[in-house]
Design a protein around this motif. Structure first.
Motif, short mmCIF file in Angstrom:
data_model
loop_
_atom_site.label_atom_id
_atom_site.label_comp_id
_atom_site.label_asym_id
_atom_site.label_seq_id
_atom_site.Cartn_x
_atom_site.Cartn_y
_atom_site.Cartn_z
N GLN A 181 47.42 36.65 37.54
CA GLN A 181 47.56 37.04 38.94
C GLN A 181 48.68 38.05 39.16
O GLN A 181 48.91 38.46 40.30
CB GLN A 181 47.82 35.79 39.80
N THR B 148 43.66 42.11 38.81
CA THR B 148 44.04 40.74 39.15
C THR B 148 42.89 39.78 38.87
O THR B 148 41.75 40.01 39.30
CB THR B 148 44.45 40.65 40.62
N THR B 149 43.16 38.69 38.17
CA THR B 149 42.16 37.66 37.86
C THR B 149 42.78 36.29 38.14
O THR B 149 43.96 36.16 38.45
CB THR B 149 41.72 37.74 36.40
N ASP B 150 41.94 35.25 38.02
CA ASP B 150 42.45 33.90 38.20
C ASP B 150 43.46 33.53 37.12
O ASP B 150 44.37 32.73 37.34
CB ASP B 150 41.29 32.90 38.19
#
Length: 454
Positions: free
Chosen positions: A246, A241-243
């Protein structure tokens, strides 16, 4: 009204169908962990120093054979002869506790022996695979799309060998040893369980080799060797999960465990090895001095695998005595499984030549045996040794014994293993022989290994 009910009931089913489809569509890639070696330093490993056989294919006999001298040979001959002479002149003398063998307090079992002694194994080890990561998306109350919740898989178990004083043989080792795999990750951030390491106990002094190179030597009680590492667990989609992303639909497979083939050997099999021709009475002698029960029969090569018996003394010390399968002329050329049998002799600290005195010219047996040992490995016949003149209960043995004594210059004990005669002086001499070996060879390198850098 009916329409509202239909929509209300359809929403959970619609979400369940969507959730299941998302589990199949996303991509799954391999775990990013790299399977590395156990950190062996090949340039620092030592190889087993096996002496080359003679280049000639013809048997040259032992006419010109000269036994190589050793620095303490003459001292041992003198000490051993004086000890036997003192025992012979004082039959009723009280021996020290360390020279006094204990009598067996109970009879031997008549049940068949389940297994023989094993000092060499080829083993394939596989570390456990890591568990796969999970792809999952959470749906909670009043929050249908709560985000990814796929957890990581568990790590696979290592295959570990541990040295212990409880083990004497390698007969419990399987040819194929695999560690347990880690559990896969689950939804709701439930991590997969790590597998326990598979710990296998081996005797102290066990040596591990791959492709003829030594990779480990367990010399102390409790020392351990990681033979194959388990794979790492794969990451779940929650890990990615990243900015920007998501709702990742990516997870990892668990890493594969390491795979190695080993040659497992015992550096020291026994304190004393019984060396002789087939049907010289080695198995009968081992039965007489210990509780071991090797097979005894009237045909040659009755013993095909070594048997080890324990001799107990009054000072609570124990000696391991090994019955080595019989050697024949040309054993160093692998005649009669000679190389296999000679390999067992390498792992004995002292040698006891068992001579059949019922045969004519018995001293030639000793010459042939020493010649075979020297051709297999230079210096093997110079280990601390003595001679046993067996089968003295036969009438022709008495005359042959006199001739044998004139041809050999070593401590000589006449015994009858079948009748149990003269076993106490023999066991007292064995204790003297082993103690003398420990005094002059405080750190015996039985296999001739160079352990620097391990």
């Amino acid at each position: 009204m009916a329409t509202g009910v239909t929509l209300t009931l359809w929403r959970p089913f619609k979400w369940a169908f969507g959730f299941s489809s998302r589990n199949f569509v996303p991509q799954t890639r391999h775990c990013s962990n790299v399977i590395t070696s156990c950190g062996y330093k090949d340039d620092q490993q030592a190889s087993l120093l096996l002496q080359k056989n003679k280049s000639s294919d013809t048997w040259e006999g032992v006419d010109n054979f000269k036994k190589p001298a050793h620095i303490w040979d003459e001292k041992w001959k003198q000490k051993g002869k004086e000890f036997l002479k003192q025992l012979k002149e004082n039959l009723n003398m009280d021996l020290e506790e360390k020279f006094t063998p204990l009598k067996r307090s109970k009879t031997k079992s008549e049940a068949k022996q389940g297994h023989h002694f094993v000092d060499y194994r080829r083993v394939k080890t596989l570390g456990g695979d890591g568990g796969d990561g999970c792809i999952s998306f959470l749906s909670s109350f009043k929050k249908e799309k709560a985000g990814p919740d796929g957890a990581d898989g568990g790590n696979g178990g290592h295959v570990v060998f541990k040295a212990t004083q409880k083990m004497r043989s390698l007969n419990h080792l399987d040819a194929y040893i695999k560690g347990d795999s880690g559990d896969p990750g689950r939804n709701k951030d439930c991590l997969g369980k790590n597998s326990e390491d598979k710990i296998i106990e081996v005797p102290i002094g066990t040596v591990f080799k791959t492709s003829g190179k030594i990779v480990a030597s367990l010399e102390e009680d409790g020392s351990m060797f990681v033979a194959a590492r388990g794979g790492a667990g794969g990451k779940g989609n929650a890990f990615f999960t990243t900015d920007v992303d998501q709702a990742p639909r990516i997870a990892e497979f668990g890493g594969k465990g390491e795979v190695f083939d080993y040659e497992v050997e015992l550096r020291t099999m026994a304190d004393v090895g019984l060396i002789g021709f087939p049907n010289a009475g080695k198995s009968t002698l081992l039965r007489a001095v210990s509780r071991a029960r090797p097979k005894v029969a009237s045909y040659p090569f009755t013993t095909l695998n070594p048997h080890v018996g324990m001799v107990h003394y009054a000072d609570h010390h124990q000696l391991a005595v090994a019955d080595i399968p019989g050697l024949i002329e040309g054993a160093h050329k692998n005649r009669g499984l000679g190389i296999t049998f000679l390999r067992h002799i390498e792992r004995c600290g002292c040698l006891l030549y068992v001579i059949d005195t019922s045969q004519p010219r018995p001293w030639e047996q000793l010459e042939v045996l020493m010649y075979e040992l020297e051709q297999y490995q230079a210096g093997l016949s110079t280990r601390p040794h003595a001679i046993v003149a067996n089968k003295m209960d036969l009438p022709e043995a008495q005359e042959n014994l006199k001739e044998l004594a004139t041809h050999v210059d070593l401590p000589l004990v006449p015994v009858s293993a079948k009748m149990g005669d003269q076993l106490v002086p023999l066991l007292a001499l064995l204790r003297l022989l082993v103690d003398y070996q420990h005094e002059h060879m405080p750190s015996p390198n039985i296999l001739g290994l160079n352990l620097e850098g391990l």
